[in-house]
Design an enzyme around this catalytic site. Structure first.
Site, short mmCIF file in Angstrom:
data_model
loop_
_atom_site.label_atom_id
_atom_site.label_comp_id
_atom_site.label_asym_id
_atom_site.label_seq_id
_atom_site.Cartn_x
_atom_site.Cartn_y
_atom_site.Cartn_z
N GLU A 24 -9.56 -23.69 10.21
CA GLU A 24 -10.78 -24.25 9.61
C GLU A 24 -10.75 -23.86 8.14
O GLU A 24 -10.87 -22.68 7.81
CB GLU A 24 -12.03 -23.68 10.28
CG GLU A 24 -12.25 -24.15 11.71
CD GLU A 24 -12.56 -25.62 11.83
OE1 GLU A 24 -12.95 -26.25 10.82
OE2 GLU A 24 -12.41 -26.16 12.93
N LYS A 51 -9.30 -9.97 12.81
CA LYS A 51 -9.37 -9.31 11.50
C LYS A 51 -10.49 -9.96 10.69
O LYS A 51 -10.39 -11.13 10.33
CB LYS A 51 -8.05 -9.47 10.72
CG LYS A 51 -8.04 -8.63 9.44
CD LYS A 51 -6.95 -9.04 8.49
CE LYS A 51 -7.37 -10.10 7.53
NZ LYS A 51 -8.52 -9.77 6.66
N CYS A 74 -18.32 -23.39 3.44
CA CYS A 74 -17.26 -24.41 3.49
C CYS A 74 -17.85 -25.80 3.38
O CYS A 74 -17.26 -26.69 2.80
CB CYS A 74 -16.45 -24.26 4.77
SG CYS A 74 -17.46 -24.33 6.26
N GLU A 124 -12.41 -26.65 -4.94
CA GLU A 124 -13.50 -25.99 -4.23
C GLU A 124 -13.94 -24.80 -5.09
O GLU A 124 -13.20 -23.83 -5.26
CB GLU A 124 -13.01 -25.49 -2.87
CG GLU A 124 -14.13 -24.87 -2.05
CD GLU A 124 -13.66 -24.31 -0.70
OE1 GLU A 124 -12.60 -23.67 -0.66
OE2 GLU A 124 -14.37 -24.52 0.29
P1 NAD Z 1 -9.50 -16.48 2.27
O1 NAD Z 1 -8.57 -17.54 2.72
O2 NAD Z 1 -9.20 -15.79 0.99
O3 NAD Z 1 -9.60 -15.32 3.38
C1 NAD Z 1 -10.00 -15.61 4.71
C2 NAD Z 1 -9.40 -14.57 5.63
O4 NAD Z 1 -7.99 -14.77 5.65
C3 NAD Z 1 -9.63 -13.13 5.18
O5 NAD Z 1 -9.83 -12.34 6.32
C4 NAD Z 1 -8.32 -12.79 4.49
O6 NAD Z 1 -8.03 -11.41 4.50
C5 NAD Z 1 -7.32 -13.55 5.34
N1 NAD Z 1 -6.06 -13.93 4.68
C6 NAD Z 1 -5.86 -14.22 3.38
N2 NAD Z 1 -4.55 -14.52 3.17
C7 NAD Z 1 -3.94 -14.42 4.39
C8 NAD Z 1 -2.59 -14.60 4.83
N3 NAD Z 1 -1.63 -14.93 3.99
N4 NAD Z 1 -2.31 -14.41 6.13
C9 NAD Z 1 -3.30 -14.07 7.01
N5 NAD Z 1 -4.58 -13.88 6.64
C10 NAD Z 1 -4.90 -14.06 5.35
O7 NAD Z 1 -10.95 -17.12 2.29
P2 NAD Z 1 -12.33 -16.43 1.91
O8 NAD Z 1 -12.39 -16.35 0.42
O9 NAD Z 1 -12.55 -15.20 2.71
O10 NAD Z 1 -13.37 -17.52 2.47
C11 NAD Z 1 -13.70 -18.65 1.78
C12 NAD Z 1 -12.89 -19.84 2.25
O11 NAD Z 1 -13.10 -20.03 3.65
C13 NAD Z 1 -13.32 -21.12 1.58
O12 NAD Z 1 -12.19 -21.88 1.24
C14 NAD Z 1 -14.14 -21.81 2.67
O13 NAD Z 1 -14.21 -23.22 2.52
C15 NAD Z 1 -13.40 -21.41 3.89
N6 NAD Z 1 -14.25 -21.54 5.09
C16 NAD Z 1 -14.03 -22.59 5.92
C17 NAD Z 1 -14.86 -22.80 7.03
C18 NAD Z 1 -14.66 -23.98 7.95
O14 NAD Z 1 -15.26 -24.02 9.04
N7 NAD Z 1 -13.86 -24.97 7.59
C19 NAD Z 1 -15.90 -21.88 7.29
C20 NAD Z 1 -16.08 -20.82 6.42
C21 NAD Z 1 -15.24 -20.66 5.31
#
Ligand code: NAD
Length: 487
Positions: free
Chosen positions: A259, A183, A293, A390
């Site tokens: 991650e 997804k 991130c 963050e």
């Molecule tokens: P997010 O957590 O809001 O969403 C990420 C994904 O998770 C989306 O596809 C979203 O629809 C899904 N999601 C949200 N809630 C969920 C749930 N309860 N169950 C299952 N899926 C769910 O994050 P974002 O705003 O899309 O991305 C930014 C975040 O991602 C930042 O915190 C960033 O640090 C992190 N990130 C981490 C890495 C890493 O390698 N550590 C890399 C890229 C981004």
């Protein structure tokens, strides 16, 4: 404005991709361009039944195609053909990314896509090279540790680097012989759908890679809670990672790789090459407008060089110009949504209300779209949300230290431990502090990944569980089996 790719001729794939074909359900989610704020399309939101269809399709495809059992070299070849096709189709793929994300078209063509293709080839090479080990057991036994694919991996990716994040998940999962139900973020679905289309064209059997569209609480939760998903691989926020752990604990235990977020420090000592440090700090926070991130959002600087470094940073920050993500020349990235821009601004304004000073930026750009100015905040204490949370925007805090211990105390974060940067010409100090820094990745006299995909990315503390990239990511997509035979 002159566009690198005409948005009017761009055909947007807007349905789930299951079993090698598009499966339509009613549209419920609008897709917006952060460059303009305008809607560019809409997508459906998969409920439990569509997710179930995708998981069953993946399982059947594993059985039917023999993906896990075929000659590993053939799996490697199919993945390499997919990487080649992604590069051949780079302009279309990049346009589908840039039309709704913060990624500039030109950077996706020259950076994200070739790097992702290279990573897919990197993981493909493990398919016929990594294997089990013989166990030193007594001579009347024969023992070995074999490893096998999990089966169906449920992958969930964020919006900030859609192609790259999909590549990180799909390269090792597919090379290791799994099928995947992925997804993408509900804000940036198009490039991931096209990657799946290209996978089928490259010869990866239909149903081995399936994409379901939708939001986190509905579609994401249906994936992580599905009994037919053998492992979850997630990249996103620490908050969503926690919700996923909870859902998995409630619905049945399964392994997971998470991650998550970060709030990474970049430390500059007085003996550092200041121009090099300024270049790295600038890119470390301003790449993708701070929506990474690994963003180095906490600058921790030796007192005696703080003024000189701040001046160099201000000069570099002043050069950024917002640009539409589809513009011919890449410019400063937009913030993914107005909601996220308001959150960034509220943290900056709250810091100002507590006596901090934005020595540059501190407001949105005066233009169309969601663009925030490069911002540097001084006079913040360790408890301020500007230092703790963050922000995920082009905002860095700027703190000073006088001793090494003080620098280490400022660098330590109570919850995050993703990355850290260290700038010094003193090799002993670099080695000493690299050990002390609590982070899964430490960069010395640089800030950011190289193309050495063998180095894993691992979040310490609440920044994650397990690793992406590296040999670790391939192994994380296989499970071990101990075998002992009485001779
Ligand atoms: P997010 O957590 O809001 O969403 C990420 C994904 O998770 C989306 O596809 C979203 O629809 C899904 N999601 C949200 N809630 C969920 C749930 N309860 N169950 C299952 N899926 C769910 O994050 P974002 O705003 O899309 O991305 C930014 C975040 O991602 C930042 O915190 C960033 O640090 C992190 N990130 C981490 C890495 C890493 O390698 N550590 C890399 C890229 C981004």
């Amino acid at each position: 404005m002159s566009f690198a790719f005409d948005p009017a001729v761009l055909k947007l794939p807007s349905a789930h991709f299951i079993g090698g074909a598009y499966v339509e359900t009613p549209f419920t989610i609008d897709i917006l361009s952060p460059s303009t704020g305008e809607a560019v399309g809409a997508i459906p939101c998969a409920g439990a039944d569509t997710v179930d269809q995708a998981v069953r399709t993946a399982r059947e495809a594993l059985e039917r195609s023999g993906w896990a059992k075929m000659r590993p070299r053939d799996r490697r070849n199919a993945l390499c053909a997919w990487a080649d096709l992604m590069e051949a189709e780079a302009r279309t793929l990049a346009a589908l990314e840039a039309v709704c994300s913060s990624r500039p078209f030109a950077q996706v063509v020259t950076g994200d896509i070739p790097v992702t293709a290279e990573q897919i080839r990197f993981f493909a090479e493990f398919a016929d090279k990594e294997g089990g080990t013989l166990a030193p057991v007594s001579t009347d036994h024969f023992g070995y540790v074999s490893d096998e694919p999990y089966g169906v991996i449920g992958a969930i990716t964020p919006w900030n680097f859609p192609i790259s994040m999909a590549g990180w998940k799909l390269g090792p999962a597919l090379a290791a012989g799994n099928a995947v139900v992925l997804k993408p973020s509900e804000m940036t679905p198009y490039s991931t759908l096209y990657m799946a289309e290209l996978a089928v064209r490259a010869g990866i059997p239909k149903g081995i890679l399936n994409i379901v569209l939708g939001d986190g609480p509905t579609t994401g939760a249906a994936i992580t809670g599905h009994a037919g998903i053998d492992k979850v691989s997630f990249t996103g926020s620490t908050r969503a990672g926690g919700a996923i752990m909870e859902n998995i604990a409630r619905s049945g235990i399964k392994p997971m790789t998470l991650e998550l977020g970060g709030k990474s420090p970049m430390l500059v000592f007085a003996d550092a090459d200041l121009d090099l440090a300024a270049d790295c700090l600038d890119r470390g926070i301003m790449s993708n407008a701070g929506q990474a991130c690994v963003s180095g959002s906490r600058m921790i600087v030796a007192e005696e060089i703080a003024g000189a470094l701040a001046d160099k940073l201000k000069a570099r920050f002043a050069r950024y110009r917002p640009a539409h993500t589809l513009a011919m020349q890449p410019g400063f990235s937009p913030i993914i949504s107005e909601k996220q821009l308001s959150r960034i601004d509220s943290i900056v304004q709250a810091a100002a209300g507590q006596g901090a000073e934005a020595i540059c930026g501190g407001a949105r750009f005066d233009c169309d779209g969601s663009y925030y100015q490069p911002t540097l905040i001084t006079g913040v204490d360790a408890e301020s949300p500007a230092v703790r949370e963050e922000i995920f925007g082009p905002v860095a805090s700027f703190q000073t230290f006088t001793t090494e211990d003080e620098a280490m105390a400022l660098a330590s974060h109570p919850t995050y431990g993703l990355c850290a940067g260290l700038f010094t010409r003193d090799l002993s100090r670099a080695m000493r502090l690299t050990r002390r820094l609590e982070a899964g990745t430490v960069w010395v006299n640089r800030y950011g990944r190289s193309r050495d995909h063998i180095l894993p990315t691992t979040g310490w503390k609440s920044s994650g569980l397990g690793s992406d990239l590296g040999r670790e990511a391939y192994r994380a997509n296989r499970r071990t089996k101990s075998v002992l035979i009485d001779l």
